[in-house]
Design an enzyme around this catalytic site. Structure first.
Site, PDB file in Angstrom:
ATOM      1  N   GLY A 400       1.065  -1.327   0.000  1.00  0.00           N
ATOM      2  CA  GLY A 400       0.000   0.000   0.000  1.00  0.00           C
ATOM      3  C   GLY A 400       0.732   0.913   0.000  1.00  0.00           C
ATOM      4  O   GLY A 400       0.530   3.374   1.017  1.00  0.00           O
ATOM      5  N   ASP A 401      -0.842   2.095   0.759  1.00  0.00           N
ATOM      6  CA  ASP A 401      -0.517   3.426   1.268  1.00  0.00           C
ATOM      7  C   ASP A 401      -0.394   3.373   2.771  1.00  0.00           C
ATOM      8  O   ASP A 401      -1.022   2.587   3.439  1.00  0.00           O
ATOM      9  CB  ASP A 401      -1.522   4.495   0.870  1.00  0.00           C
ATOM     10  N   THR A 402       0.337   4.267   3.261  1.00  0.00           N
ATOM     11  CA  THR A 402       0.958   4.053   4.544  1.00  0.00           C
ATOM     12  C   THR A 402       1.180   5.369   5.260  1.00  0.00           C
ATOM     13  O   THR A 402       1.340   6.398   4.629  1.00  0.00           O
ATOM     14  CB  THR A 402       2.324   3.370   4.304  1.00  0.00           C
ATOM     15  N   THR A 403       1.235   5.318   6.592  1.00  0.00           N
ATOM     16  CA  THR A 403       1.746   6.463   7.337  1.00  0.00           C
ATOM     17  C   THR A 403       2.983   6.028   8.094  1.00  0.00           C
ATOM     18  O   THR A 403       3.035   4.923   8.646  1.00  0.00           O
ATOM     19  CB  THR A 403       0.694   7.057   8.288  1.00  0.00           C
TER      20      THR A 403
END
Length: 590
Positions: A400-403
């Site tokens: 993915g998108d991620t923090t």
């Protein structure tokens, strides 16, 4: 192997070096907005492309992708919390503030520098596939031989809450419930939505409501994030009382507040209702795993990564290959420098596709993959005059998108933590009344017989999210990360090269124009696509782009997929912190 110098073999390298080092090529383009190419402002000190100064403090620091999350971390530190307490509290806030990247429906990985033991600890908080979802069912519901990107087949067990609990049990100082109080207040009262979050919320809405996307239901998503028929725009106040309710249950019940009781029962009933596979039994069986981080020494700096099922080893492999070359000699942002880095990435990613998987199901030759001898053999494949075609994985010996966020406290503890839903808001599925989205990490399995990452029930998928850490002479130096799917090892290696080879400071190392290469073979079984597609940010010097094009690299447009960087550096008597100009975040130290 002797380090190669490319200045003699790429004629445009010298010209590009001069342009890059004077900063004349470091411009930002608004062409996509119909505006002329406008240079950034002129800084009186530091690099011309830097967006801001590094921040410094004596007692602690935090860097996250949202100002309110960073402020929360600082408040926790000032209240006597540990760096881990601060990271958990900030991460909980980000589940509300940055739902396009993270939340309790996703996974979590972390590395923690423990000042008491003077060692780095690693935590794998990734969840397993549902035990009731078979390989045969996955293949029957696949699209073109790959697991669907969204919907129930892509959902794996959420690991974030148990990862937070495991971290807190070992390193927490404040009471568990105190860590969720700030996020609960924000979720109930609401906060204004920043620019980047508003952009990606709208993109998620467009996809999730598109006919034929394979998502079993989207009404729950719309109830939370598009109650008025649209997602919140920039500056609009958004509240999520359903998430506040979930956080109250977690705050009161610990890990069992999520993996048992009301939350688990609701999740179980939800998937039964929509015809999915995740169950209360899958949730109850989940536990994070403490693992030994692995490292390589890059020009005197020990760079650390978590072992598979994450892709952390790719960073180490890239750096090992690059160490065989004189990057400082070829110059910053030159075609020679970028060509070397991209080719090293392509070689590492072929191994990533072949070998990286859940170690409980596959034998992974980790020591060989990150060895200097293997890197020397791989480096010999790189040619200054042409692109390697095809790039191939190495042959392992028989035997993915991620923090991303980081925090540091007055006692010297530093935590590097990354958490994600994958693909922005994940699977598109949100359980009834709980206010969060489920990840779609299950998409990252392969369906091809013989692959190490072949789907199996109860197996952890290949994972893209990787925290970063670096030490020097056995002491902590940097907690850092670059979020964004396959960009993560590419971005981490660029940060290390910028800092070590080119001497950039903590903030400038992240602000430096980046490259992103796509099209390598994937652990999902997807083959490489020729030599792939290279994306360059607008600040890469024009002469460098031209020379790389003549060498045969094929360019794609700059699409914003260059990652999101946060970092904290330990100085002899203080901390330095930096954040990402490409996101909405802030770094603070006190």
């Amino acid at each position: 192997m002797r380090r190669r110098t490319f200045l003699a073999t790429l004629p445009l390298a010298a010209a590009a070096t001069a342009e890059a080092q004077t900063g004349s090529g470091a411009s930002r383009s608004d062409a996509g907005l119909g505006r002329p190419d406008i240079h950034g402002g002129d800084r009186i000190a530091g690099e011309s492309f830097a967006s801001r100064s590094t921040v410094y403090g004596l007692h602690g620091a935090a860097a996250t992708a949202h100002p309110l999350a960073t402020l929360t971390a600082i408040d926790i530190l000032r209240a006597g919390g540990s760096a881990v307490d601060a990271a958990i509290a900030a991460n909980a806030c980000l589940g509300l503030l940055e739902p396009i990247s993270c939340g309790v429906g996703g996974d979590c990985f972390a590395m923690v520098w423990d000042p008491k033991t003077k060692k780095l600890a690693g935590l794998n908080g990734s969840g397993r596939s549902p035990r009731g979802l078979t390989l045969e069912t996955q293949r029957a519901r696949s699209k073109n031989g790959f697991i669907a990107s969204h919907g129930a087949v892509s959902v794996s067990t959420p690991g974030a809450v148990d990862a937070w609990w495991s971290l807190h049990q070992r390193y927490g100082r404040l009471k568990w419930a105190e860590l969720f109080a700030p996020a609960i207040v924000m979720a109930e009262a609401g906060t204004p939505v920043p620019q980047t979050i508003a952009y990606y919320l709208a993109a998620s809405y467009r996809f999730f409501t598109k006919p034929g996307n394979g998502i079993e239901e989207v009404d729950n998503f719309k109830k939370v994030w598009a109650a008025e028929g649209h997602t919140p725009v920039e500056g609009e106040v958004f509240a999520n009382p359903a998430l506040a309710h979930t956080y109250r249950l977690i705050a009161a019940g610990g890990r069992e507040g999520f993996y048992g009781g009301e939350v688990a029962a609701t999740i179980d009933a939800y998937f039964k209702r929509i015809g999915g596979w995740l169950t209360a039994a899958d949730l109850a069986a989940h536990h994070a795993e403490w693992v030994e981080p692995r490292s390589t020494n890059y020009r005197g700096v020990d760079v650390w990564a978590l072992p598979p099922n994450s892709q952390g080893l790719a960073t180490l492999q890239i750096l090992n290959i690059l160490e065989r070359f004189d990057l400082a000699g070829v110059g910053f942002q030159t075609p020679a420098s970028l060509h070397l880095q991209i080719e090293a990435k392509r070689l590492a990613f072929e191994d990533r596709a072949r070998y990286y998987a859940d170690p409980a199901f596959a034998k992974i030759p980790i020591d060989w993959l990150i060895s200097k001898d293997y890197a020397a053999e791989r480096a010999k494949l790189i040619n200054p005059d042409r692109i390697l075609a095809p790039a191939v994985p190495g042959e392992a010996p028989s035997h993915g998108d991620t923090t991303y966020l980081c925090a540091a406290d007055r006692d010297g503890m530093m935590v590097s933590i990354i958490q994600s839903n994958y693909r922005g808001m994940g699977s598109g599925l949100s359980p009834d009344g709980l206010g969060f989205m489920f990840q779609d990490r299950g998409e990252l399995f392969s369906l091809r017989d013989g692959d190490a990452n072949l789907y199996a029930p109860g197996k952890r998928p290949f994972q893209t999210i990787i925290p970063g850490f670096a030490t020097r002479s056995g002491e902590p130096w940097m907690a850092f990360g670059v979020m964004g799917g396959d960009m993560q090892p590419q971005g981490q290696s660029q940060i290390m090269v910028n800092r070590i080879d080119y001497g950039l400071g903590l903030q400038a190392a992240g602000d430096s124009p980046r490259w992103h290469h796509e099209g390598s073979s994937e652990p999902t079984g997807e083959p490489q696509h020729g030599v792939g597609t290279l994306r360059l940010e607008a600040g890469v010097p024009a002469a460098t782009r031209e020379a790389l094009g003549k060498l045969g690299w094929s360019f794609g447009p700059s699409d914003g997929g260059f990652g999101g960087y946060q970092a904290i550096e330990r100085l002899p008597s203080a901390y330095a912190a930096a954040t990402e100009m490409r996101k909405d975040g802030v770094a603070l130290a006190y």
